[in-house]
Write a protein that holds these residues in place. Structure first.
Motif, mmCIF file in Angstrom:
data_model
loop_
_atom_site.group_PDB
_atom_site.id
_atom_site.type_symbol
_atom_site.label_atom_id
_atom_site.label_comp_id
_atom_site.label_asym_id
_atom_site.label_seq_id
_atom_site.Cartn_x
_atom_site.Cartn_y
_atom_site.Cartn_z
ATOM 1 N N UNK A 191 0.902 -1.235 -0.101
ATOM 2 C CA UNK A 191 0.110 -0.068 -0.137
ATOM 3 C C UNK A 191 0.863 1.279 0.104
ATOM 4 N N UNK A 192 1.823 1.545 0.826
ATOM 5 C CA UNK A 192 2.449 2.778 1.209
ATOM 6 C C UNK A 192 3.959 2.390 1.053
ATOM 7 N N UNK A 193 4.776 3.310 0.309
ATOM 8 C CA UNK A 193 6.091 3.567 0.341
ATOM 9 C C UNK A 193 6.259 4.864 1.141
ATOM 10 N N UNK A 194 7.387 4.920 1.635
ATOM 11 C CA UNK A 194 7.769 5.970 2.639
ATOM 12 C C UNK A 194 9.075 6.775 2.502
ATOM 13 N N UNK A 195 9.223 8.000 2.858
ATOM 14 C CA UNK A 195 10.268 8.596 3.349
ATOM 15 C C UNK A 195 10.324 9.152 4.891
ATOM 16 N N UNK A 196 11.209 8.690 5.537
ATOM 17 C CA UNK A 196 11.448 9.064 6.917
ATOM 18 C C UNK A 196 12.514 9.726 7.316
ATOM 19 N N UNK A 197 12.195 10.736 8.401
ATOM 20 C CA UNK A 197 13.112 11.328 8.991
ATOM 21 C C UNK A 197 13.784 10.678 10.083
ATOM 22 N N UNK A 198 14.977 10.275 10.113
ATOM 23 C CA UNK A 198 15.571 9.352 10.952
ATOM 24 C C UNK A 198 16.231 10.022 12.127
ATOM 25 N N UNK A 199 15.706 9.508 13.457
ATOM 26 C CA UNK A 199 16.250 9.754 14.691
ATOM 27 C C UNK A 199 17.045 8.464 15.322
ATOM 28 N N UNK A 200 18.070 8.941 16.136
ATOM 29 C CA UNK A 200 18.671 7.673 16.674
ATOM 30 C C UNK A 200 17.675 7.157 17.833
ATOM 31 N N UNK A 201 17.663 5.551 17.397
ATOM 32 C CA UNK A 201 16.560 4.948 18.288
ATOM 33 C C UNK A 201 15.441 4.724 17.603
ATOM 34 N N UNK A 202 14.945 5.508 16.919
ATOM 35 C CA UNK A 202 13.684 5.559 16.051
ATOM 36 C C UNK A 202 13.280 4.481 15.813
ATOM 37 N N UNK A 203 11.950 3.845 15.960
ATOM 38 C CA UNK A 203 11.301 2.689 15.327
ATOM 39 C C UNK A 203 10.256 3.208 14.616
ATOM 40 N N UNK A 204 10.506 2.558 13.225
ATOM 41 C CA UNK A 204 9.277 2.887 12.170
ATOM 42 C C UNK A 204 8.472 1.985 11.834
ATOM 43 N N UNK A 205 8.056 0.949 12.746
ATOM 44 C CA UNK A 205 7.044 0.440 12.570
ATOM 45 C C UNK A 205 6.869 -0.954 11.992
ATOM 46 N N UNK A 206 7.647 -1.089 10.952
ATOM 47 C CA UNK A 206 7.518 -2.511 10.280
ATOM 48 C C UNK A 206 7.719 -3.748 11.185
ATOM 49 N N UNK A 207 7.010 -4.766 10.953
ATOM 50 C CA UNK A 207 6.054 -4.945 10.184
ATOM 51 C C UNK A 207 4.555 -4.695 10.743
ATOM 52 N N UNK A 208 4.444 -3.908 11.679
ATOM 53 C CA UNK A 208 3.329 -3.763 12.470
ATOM 54 C C UNK A 208 2.683 -2.715 11.836
ATOM 55 N N UNK A 209 3.360 -1.814 11.310
ATOM 56 C CA UNK A 209 2.847 -0.583 10.741
ATOM 57 C C UNK A 209 3.330 -0.559 9.338
ATOM 58 N N UNK A 210 2.540 -0.132 8.068
ATOM 59 C CA UNK A 210 2.934 0.307 6.844
ATOM 60 C C UNK A 210 2.303 1.564 6.545
ATOM 61 N N UNK A 211 3.165 2.721 6.197
ATOM 62 C CA UNK A 211 2.701 3.955 6.213
ATOM 63 C C UNK A 211 2.379 4.745 7.408
ATOM 64 N N UNK A 212 1.405 5.461 7.601
ATOM 65 C CA UNK A 212 1.000 6.319 8.773
ATOM 66 C C UNK A 212 0.190 5.706 9.680
ATOM 67 N N UNK A 213 0.283 5.506 10.777
ATOM 68 C CA UNK A 213 -0.665 4.863 11.700
ATOM 69 C C UNK A 213 -1.106 5.756 13.048
ATOM 70 N N UNK A 214 -0.062 6.700 13.021
ATOM 71 C CA UNK A 214 -0.747 7.799 14.452
ATOM 72 C C UNK A 214 -0.343 6.614 15.705
ATOM 73 N N UNK A 215 0.381 5.814 15.613
ATOM 74 C CA UNK A 215 0.754 5.109 16.893
ATOM 75 C C UNK A 215 1.914 5.419 17.727
ATOM 76 N N UNK A 216 1.683 5.909 18.879
ATOM 77 C CA UNK A 216 2.878 6.530 19.453
ATOM 78 C C UNK A 216 3.987 5.777 19.752
#
Length: 365
Positions: free
Chosen positions: A234-259
């Motif tokens: 469904x969604x391809x991404x560009x992410x702004x990367x911060x140290x220790x950031x978790x970008x969600x895969x495989x729980x999330x694809x795209x935007x989820x608004x999950x804290x």
């Protein structure tokens, strides 16, 4: 002069309606995308075997890897490509082979070129000198390999550290497993060791996690890291990367608004993108698209967010794998039409250069 931060990695033809950025006040201050001259393409090389990594030497010539052949070619406009080195131990299969390339920021002193490649049992990162590739030094090995999701992008950051985008190798659980180096962005010293400072997890090369298959790495003028990444359905991404950031895969694809996870700053439908290499010039992020067969121009807002992307070169050259800014300000792209998923033209695969646009001379008193 425009300040350039290009690592790793325009005619307006359409907007990605699905690529809206977060609605913040900062977006009202987004500057227009600066454009190289896309009306004056220069074909630098033809007939290549899936060019993948691209970097520039101090003399302005370029190095490009061939995924299928394990060769590093040296390119200069107006000259035929020359084989600079053949990397020993490359075993191409599926999406694997000789992938990313990064030129040492101290190349004039050490002569090192860094490569990410698929070997018989794993993916690995090595450094070598072009005049003696057989003496390569493997600085990181044991990265899981597969026919898909091998990652492969390499880039030196403004901090002098080497960053690598490592795919999940088809094992989705790898991305959330902090002990696995797959499904991650890694940050390491030039010798492959863990940096003394700056990594979020003690003793670990892992810089960020929750990635499916990072393909592009680039930094802005403030030193912020951005990464382009293949989605699934469904969604391809560009992410702004911060140290220790978790970008969600495989729980999330795209935007989820999950804290628990960081949302991407740009999303595209997979038909529009399959975003591969990325580079930044001034406040513009350029992203090469494979399935989308276009170059995306993404205005950055100076605070880590982005405005609406603009599609460029749509369908003109087929699948685009890599985009990089050269030291002279020109923009280089590589095609990927011979990778088994494209429709090659007679002269594919190609490397194409677009000169820097002329800066208007101010008039008036």
């Amino acid at each position: 002069m425009r300040r350039r931060f290009a690592f790793s990695g325009i005619l307006i033809l359409g907007l990605g309606a699905l690529a809206a950025a977060p609605a913040t006040e900062a977006l009202s201050q987004v500057r227009p995308a600066a454009a190289p001259d896309l009306t004056s393409p220069q074909t630098v090389a033809t007939g290549l075997a899936v060019p993948w990594g691209l970097g520039f030497l101090p003399d302005g010539s370029a190095l490009v890897t061939e995924r299928a052949g394990g060769r590093i070619l040296r390119l200069s406009p107006g000259s035929a490509p020359a084989v600079a080195a053949t990397v020993p131990g490359v075993v191409p299969a599926g999406e694997g082979g000789l992938l990313g390339l990064a030129v040492s920021p101290t190349y004039a002193d050490d002569g090192y070129v860094y490569v990410y490649y698929t070997a018989a049992s794993d993916n690995r990162i090595a450094r070598l000198r072009l005049d003696a590739p057989q003496d390569q030094q493997v600085i990181l090995s044991g990265l899981a390999k597969a026919t898909i999701h091998d990652g492969g992008r390499l880039a030196f950051g403004p901090d002098g550290m080497l960053y690598a985008g490592v795919g999940d190798a088809g094992g989705t659980a790898n991305a959330q497993n902090q002990q696995s180096r797959n499904g991650k962005i890694l940050r390491m010293r030039p010798d492959g060791g863990v940096p003394d400072a700056g990594n979020p997890f003690p003793g670990s090369l892992v810089y960020s996690l929750g990635h499916r298959n990072v393909q592009g790495l680039a930094w802005d003028a403030q030193g912020r890291l951005y990464a382009s990444e293949f989605g699934q359905n469904t969604w391809d991404e560009v992410n702004q990367i911060v140290p220790g950031g978790n970008y969600g895969w495989p729980t999330v694809e795209g935007r989820a608004g999950d804290p628990r996870f960081r949302d991407p700053i740009v999303v595209w439908s997979t038909a529009e993108a399959s975003p591969s290499g990325a580079t930044i010039d001034d406040t513009t992020l350029y992203v090469a698209a494979l399935r989308g067969q276009r170059l995306w121009s993404v205005p950055l807002d100076g605070t880590g967010g982005a405005g609406a992307p603009v599609a460029l070169l749509q369908g003109r050259y087929g699948r685009l794998r890599t985009v990089e800014r050269a030291p002279d300000g020109s923009l280089w792209i590589t095609t990927s039409n011979r990778d088994g998923r494209g429709t090659p033209a007679a002269d594919d695969d190609r490397v194409i250069r677009f000169p820097a646009a002329a800066v208007p001379t101010p008039t008036g008193s």
